[in-house]
Structures are given as structure tokens and as C-alpha cells.
Design a protein around this motif. Structure first.
Motif, PDB file in Angstrom:
ATOM      1  N   TRP A  36      42.597  21.725  66.147  1.00 61.18           N
ATOM      2  CA  TRP A  36      42.415  20.802  67.221  1.00 61.18           C
ATOM      3  C   TRP A  36      41.566  21.213  68.438  1.00 61.18           C
ATOM      4  N   GLY A  59      44.371  12.072  71.702  1.00 60.88           N
ATOM      5  CA  GLY A  59      45.432  11.659  71.587  1.00 60.88           C
ATOM      6  C   GLY A  59      45.566  10.073  71.533  1.00 60.88           C
ATOM      7  N   VAL A  62      44.966   9.092  68.172  1.00 62.40           N
ATOM      8  CA  VAL A  62      45.971   9.456  67.006  1.00 62.40           C
ATOM      9  C   VAL A  62      47.206   8.674  67.368  1.00 62.40           C
ATOM     10  N   ARG A 135      49.797  14.075  68.027  1.00 66.93           N
ATOM     11  CA  ARG A 135      49.229  14.910  66.922  1.00 66.93           C
ATOM     12  C   ARG A 135      50.606  15.129  66.105  1.00 66.93           C
ATOM     13  N   GLU A 158      44.584  19.614  59.575  1.00 60.68           N
ATOM     14  CA  GLU A 158      44.058  20.680  60.609  1.00 60.68           C
ATOM     15  C   GLU A 158      42.549  21.292  59.824  1.00 60.68           C
TER      16      GLU A 158
END
Length: 214
Positions: A36, A59, A62, A135, A158
Motif C-alpha cells: 500500500w 482511504g 476504499v 483497507r 496487495e
């Protein structure tokens, strides 16, 4: 109940503070960072702004994706996690209190030190149970939506952000592998300690339960 909730939020924010410091140590070691962070640094190199601000922007995206996929509602803790971590990250980078090191031994030690500090911080902010980060919530949303295991979802996410970050110029090196391999085991060992700290009289009466990876 005012005292316990104040203590829980203090532990939460302090954990984010320590976790951000560990993250900056890994960045300064210049041996690779987490997938990340490769993505955030790649965005910063390509489009400008700061690493912490990109962490916050990603963020927010997400969080909305998690709601769209699995109706996981944002919590105050989730937003606090996102805002504080980005602010602390930029603060440490702006203050420039961590010196650059040249020797490979010193860089490896800084990377491992940062990884350990980061794991301690993660254990601290998870122990009050005030909400997972954006996440982690996205990982759970993908798990519920696709029916895949947590391990498979985490790997796919990832690897995807790592490849995207590398394409944008983010730092990928041996440290990226070390972070990916060692972060989980280290967090697994720091969480029980902080869980005990957050039990009575601090308003926590049950240990944090981990969702199975199967």
C-alpha cells in the motif's frame, strides 16, 4: 463510562502515531515498503501532493468501495484511523527527524526497526476495538462479496496495489518482501499484549477475536 472511552481513544490515536513513525522509518531505510505504501509513494511521485494525503484519499475511495460491495458502513473509528495516520505520516516526514543512512547494515536495521515499531502501533490501535482501517474493511468486503478466503483476497489486493504502485514509480525492493512476510506474525504477537492492557479497568472485558482466514 467517560474514563474508559477516553483511554480507548487515547490508545487508538497513540497506536496510529507510533505506527506512522514506524512507517516513516521503513520509507527512510529506502529498501522497499509495504504494497500500500508503494502505491501511495507512486501516486505522490506521479501526481504530487504528499504521501499522507494520498493515504487519506485512497482511504476515502476504499471506504466507499467497501460500502458499495458489501454495505460495510463507515464508522467514526475508521475515519479517525484514516485521517490521523495520514496526518502523522506527513508530520514525521515534514519534521525530517529521521536521518538518511547509507550503509546497507544501517538501512536493514532501520527497516527492521520500522517494521517492529509499526507492528507495535498496529497492535495498539486494534486493541481498543474502535474500528478497522479502510483497507482492512475493503478486504472483508471483498471476502463477503466474492466468497474468497481472507488470505486469497489479501494477496490479490496487495499484489494489485503493489504492481500499480511500482508502475507509478513506487519503491519496490527486498524490504517489500520482508514487510509482507513479517508484518502478520509480528502483529499476531503484539495484539495479545495490548489486549491485556485494554482489559479491566479500561472497559475491555473480552479479547479481540480474529476472523479465520479460511
Amino acid at each position: 463510562m467517560g474514563g474508559p472511552i477516553v483511554v480507548r481513544y487515547a490508545m487508538f490515536v497513540l497506536g496510529l502515531f507510533i505506527g506512522a513513525f514506524g512507517c516513516v522509518l521503513m520509507i527512510k531505510a529506502n529498501l522497499g515498503v509495504s504494497p500500500w505504501d508503494v502505491f501511495h509513494i507512486g501516486l505522490q511521485k506521479t501526481f504530487g501532493l504528499t504521501i499522507g494525503l494520498w493515504s487519506q484519499i485512497v482511504g476515502v475511495i476504499v471506504i466507499f468501495l467497501s460500502f458499495a460491495l458489501a454495505k460495510i458502513k463507515p464508522t467514526f473509528g475508521m475515519f479517525l484511523n484514516m485521517v490521523c495516520f495520514g496526518l502523522f505520516l506527513d508530520m514525521f516526514l515534514w519534521m525530517d527527524i529521521i536521518p538518511e543512512v547509507e550503509g546497507i547494515v544501517q538501512r536493514v536495521l532501520m527497516l527492521l526497526g520500522g517494521l517492529l515499531v509499526s507492528a507495535v502501533g498496529i497492535g495498539m490501535y486494534l486493541s481498543p476495538r474502535l474500528g478497522a482501517g479502510p483497507r482492512d474493511s475493503f478486504m472483508l468486503a471483498m471476502n463477503e462479496r466474492m466468497g474468497w478466503s481472507i488470505q486469497r483476497v489479501r494477496l490479490i489486493i496487495e499484489v494489485s496495489v503493489l504492481l500499480a504502485g511500482a508502475a507509478l514509480g513506487g519503491p519496490v525492493s527486498v524490504g517489500t518482501v520482508l514487510v509482507a512476510v513479517l508484518t502478520g506474525p509480528l502483529i499476531q504477537r503484539t495484539i495479545p499484549f495490548w489486549q491485556q492492557v485494554m482489559q479491566k479497568p479500561y472497559g475491555m472485558t473480552e479479547p479481540l477475536r480474529h476472523r479465520k482466514a479460511s
